[in-house]
Write a protein that holds these residues in place. Structure first.
Motif, short mmCIF file in Angstrom:
data_model
loop_
_atom_site.label_atom_id
_atom_site.label_comp_id
_atom_site.label_asym_id
_atom_site.label_seq_id
_atom_site.Cartn_x
_atom_site.Cartn_y
_atom_site.Cartn_z
N SER A 171 0.84 -1.20 0.00
CA SER A 171 0.00 0.00 0.00
C SER A 171 0.87 1.25 0.00
O SER A 171 1.96 1.26 0.55
CB SER A 171 -0.90 -0.01 1.23
N TRP A 172 0.37 2.30 -0.63
CA TRP A 172 1.05 3.59 -0.55
C TRP A 172 0.90 4.15 0.86
O TRP A 172 -0.12 3.97 1.52
CB TRP A 172 0.44 4.58 -1.54
N PHE A 197 -8.11 6.20 -8.90
CA PHE A 197 -7.54 5.01 -8.28
C PHE A 197 -7.78 5.01 -6.77
O PHE A 197 -8.28 4.03 -6.20
CB PHE A 197 -6.02 4.95 -8.55
N LEU A 198 -7.40 6.11 -6.13
CA LEU A 198 -7.37 6.16 -4.67
C LEU A 198 -8.76 6.21 -4.05
O LEU A 198 -8.99 5.62 -2.99
CB LEU A 198 -6.56 7.38 -4.21
N ASN A 199 -9.71 6.86 -4.69
CA ASN A 199 -11.01 7.09 -4.07
C ASN A 199 -12.12 6.19 -4.59
O ASN A 199 -13.26 6.31 -4.15
CB ASN A 199 -11.41 8.57 -4.25
N ARG A 203 -9.30 -1.58 -9.93
CA ARG A 203 -8.10 -2.01 -10.65
C ARG A 203 -7.89 -1.14 -11.89
O ARG A 203 -8.81 -0.44 -12.34
CB ARG A 203 -8.24 -3.48 -11.05
N ARG A 204 -6.70 -1.23 -12.47
CA ARG A 204 -6.37 -0.41 -13.64
C ARG A 204 -7.29 -0.74 -14.81
O ARG A 204 -7.67 0.14 -15.59
CB ARG A 204 -4.91 -0.62 -14.04
N HIS A 288 -1.42 -0.37 -8.59
CA HIS A 288 -2.29 -1.26 -7.81
C HIS A 288 -2.15 -1.00 -6.31
O HIS A 288 -3.05 -1.34 -5.53
CB HIS A 288 -1.96 -2.72 -8.12
N GLY A 289 -1.01 -0.41 -5.90
CA GLY A 289 -0.85 -0.07 -4.49
C GLY A 289 -1.83 0.98 -4.02
O GLY A 289 -2.09 1.08 -2.80
#
Length: 440
Positions: A171-172, A197-199, A203-204, A288-289
């Protein structure tokens, strides 16, 4: 010693078990098997077809594979309902790995597969690539299961083979999240992709397909996950709403290339990789992190495992519970260290090294303060127990029998207190004592 013949562009030699094979491979694309003689007309014809992208499947192994070989098993599996029912993207991934198995090991018999041969012959070449080794083992087990179902083998020779260990995508951290935001302002496409991505925690392959039409009037975004097929409706976080508010809506897709077109999944992944590198973040900060960071943040905010599943789209509790367990561990560790700091500040020991948890005894008492042990008879001089204690302390040869000692003690008590025997001691009690004396 003669030098090996120079091969045409994109043609490489593959050495497998003492044999040399020629194959065509452009970049990191799939290998295309070519005839062994590079001077033959068959080789030049196959090479030209591969160069032009006109790959044919007219090799003898594919048209009529030998019964009982891995090549024949692959052909049988690809005709099964299990393979036909896979999604298109899954078929592409399966097809690449199965084709690699067919090229390298298609001539081997399924009945000849053993645990040792699988490890040394099939998995060993991927020793430096655990991801490829794990994928190969997974696909091989699918083939073996299919072979058992159609009666080619009776047991699974891959049982007991350990899965290659992969380095988990981490994870970041919050510092890394802020560092990326400082590099890419709110109005940039990189920042918009980052906030998606974060919210949303997707997946990509799902983020790259998000469109403006997926956003509802209630400020939610509809997601149909490509991997699991699950349909989600996720509320938009205020940070994501801020990024969407300043974004240009000049295409159906939310994220577009510099030319205003939709990204491919691989192109989008590489574009994000470049943005992460430009922000000065390390290589293990992967797109993905950010999905992992979403799960971590939800867990730290007190979300339950099922709440996390509703956002990330997990189909089982195991993965979601991992986020909550990590968050619980972190909070418990903070509480534990806070207690330790408080204990040090008080300076009051909770336990003793000599006896854990036992109360301490003061060693500074004077000799006069120490109390000596006294018997029950000494503590109560008028009690009949003093006479009993004296009798018991006498030498064995002079000791009276227990019943006599008890009788004498009672007599002593009577005389010292001048008690009237008939009134204080009923005949039944006296008879009981006397009776026990006669019985002895």
């Amino acid at each position: 010693m003669s030098m090996p013949r120079r091969l045409p562009p994109y043609v490489e030699r593959n050495h497998v078990k003492g044999h040399t094979y020629l194959s065509f491979r452009r970049g990191k694309g799939r290998r295309i098997r070519l005839p062994d003689d590079p001077t033959s007309p068959e080789f030049m014809s196959a090479y030209q077809s591969a160069l032009l992208g006109q790959v044919t499947t007219s090799r003898p192994e594919i048209r009529s594979p030998v019964q009982g070989t891995i090549s024949a098993l692959i052909a049988s599996y690809m005709r099964s309902s299990e393979y036909i029912g896979l999604r298109k993207t899954s078929k592409e991934g399966y097809g690449r790995r199965l084709e690699a198995l067919r090229i390298e090991h298609g001539h081997r018999t399924v009945a000849g597969l053993t645990r040792e041969r699988i490890i040394t012959g099939i998995l060993q070449p991927f020793a430096d690539r655990p991801g490829a080794a794990l994928d190969t083992l997974k696909k091989l087990r699918i083939l073996i299961r299919h072979a058992i179902n159609i009666g080619w083998v009776k047991h699974d020779p891959s049982l007991g083979i350990k899965r290659p260990k992969l380095q988990r995508i981490r994870s970041w951290t919050e510092d890394e999240i802020e560092l990326f935001r400082k590099k890419w302002p709110l109005e940039t496409k990189q920042r918009l992709a980052f906030e998606l991505f974060l919210n949303t925690g997707q997946r990509r392959s799902d983020v790259v397909r998000m469109a403006w039409s997926h956003i509802t009037p209630e400020n939610r975004i509809a997601v149909a996950q490509q991997k699991t097929g699950r349909r989600l409706l996720i509320p938009l976080h205020r940070d994501l709403l801020s990024a969407l508010a300043v974004a240009k809506r000049d295409h159906v897709s939310i994220i577009t290339t510099a030319y205003g077109q939709s990204f491919s999944v691989d192109g989008f992944s590489q574009w994000m990789r470049d943005a992460i590198t430009d922000a000065g973040l390390p290589l293990d900060c992967q797109p993905h992190g950010l999905r992992k960071a979403t799960g971590r943040r939800l867990a730290e905010a007190g979300a339950t495992a099922k709440m996390i599943m509703s956002v990330l789209g997990h189909t089982t509790l195991a993965e979601a519970e991992r986020y909550t367990e990590e968050a619980d561990q972190a909070s418990l560790a903070v509480d534990a260290l806070a207690r330790l700091e408080g204990h040090k500040a008080n300076g009051l020991p909770q336990t003793q090294s000599a006896g854990l948890g036992k109360p301490t005894k003061s060693s500074k008492k004077s000799a006069g303060e120490r109390q000596t042990w006294r018997s029950l008879g000494e503590s109560y001089p008028c009690s009949p127990w003093r006479a009993i204690a004296a009798e018991l302390a006498a030498p064995v040869s002079h000791q009276k029998r227990p019943e006599q000692t008890a009788t004498n003690a009672i007599e002593t008590e009577r005389k010292s207190r001048k008690i009237n025997e008939p009134d204080q001691y009923p005949p039944a009690h006296t008879g009981l004592v006397a009776g026990s004396s006669r019985e002895s």
